[in-house]
Design a protein around this motif. Sequence first.
Motif, PDB file in Angstrom:
ATOM      1  N   GLU A  82      62.316 -71.657 -38.636  1.00  0.00           N
ATOM      2  CA  GLU A  82      63.162 -70.645 -37.995  1.00  0.00           C
ATOM      3  C   GLU A  82      62.408 -69.904 -36.894  1.00  0.00           C
ATOM      4  O   GLU A  82      62.942 -69.698 -35.806  1.00  0.00           O
ATOM      5  CB  GLU A  82      63.672 -69.635 -39.022  1.00  0.00           C
ATOM      6  N   GLU A  89      63.470 -69.902 -33.011  1.00  0.00           N
ATOM      7  CA  GLU A  89      63.707 -68.655 -32.274  1.00  0.00           C
ATOM      8  C   GLU A  89      62.830 -68.578 -31.033  1.00  0.00           C
ATOM      9  O   GLU A  89      63.295 -68.220 -29.953  1.00  0.00           O
ATOM     10  CB  GLU A  89      63.483 -67.451 -33.190  1.00  0.00           C
ATOM     11  N   GLN A 141      68.346 -66.367 -31.929  1.00  0.00           N
ATOM     12  CA  GLN A 141      68.087 -65.568 -33.122  1.00  0.00           C
ATOM     13  C   GLN A 141      68.798 -66.182 -34.322  1.00  0.00           C
ATOM     14  O   GLN A 141      70.029 -66.223 -34.370  1.00  0.00           O
ATOM     15  CB  GLN A 141      68.565 -64.130 -32.927  1.00  0.00           C
TER      16      GLN A 141
END
Length: 156
Positions: free
Chosen positions: A123, A127, A133
């Motif tokens: 993640e 990002e 996001q």
Amino acid sequence: MITEAEKKQKIRLIEEKLKEKECKLTPQRRATLDVLIENQSKHLSTEDIYELVKDKYPDIGLATIYRTLQLFDNCNIVKKLNFNDGCYRYELSDDQRHQHHHLICLTCGNVYEFDDDLLEQLEDRIEKNNNFQVKDHMVKFYGYCKDCMREEKEEP
């Protein structure tokens, strides 16, 4: 098992979410909520919930359960899950960053939860590299549970 104090706290938080949408926790909604709280790890379908609520409120209709679950979904009270078995299943939504993940047996159809979240680094990379996001993700693993694997080994 959830304690009575935890149940009251959950209901209070859910009432607040409903008030934000100018909705009330009617007796039918409360009965639906009670079933979801009492069966938290069971991933119930609409029909499962209907049958359990009907035990307390015999006059309740299936359409009322559908509308209640839609409202709960819109208010982020429940998560609507699709395990590719032909129906949606529901579980209470926790206000955590991520939900737990699911192991789905291809033989018996049982769904097992697991909480290990090994995707944090991925993640972060997504990002950073994509200017995106990440708010949540859902992981489903399909395979065979220990009982089904044991039965397969025992067959001649």
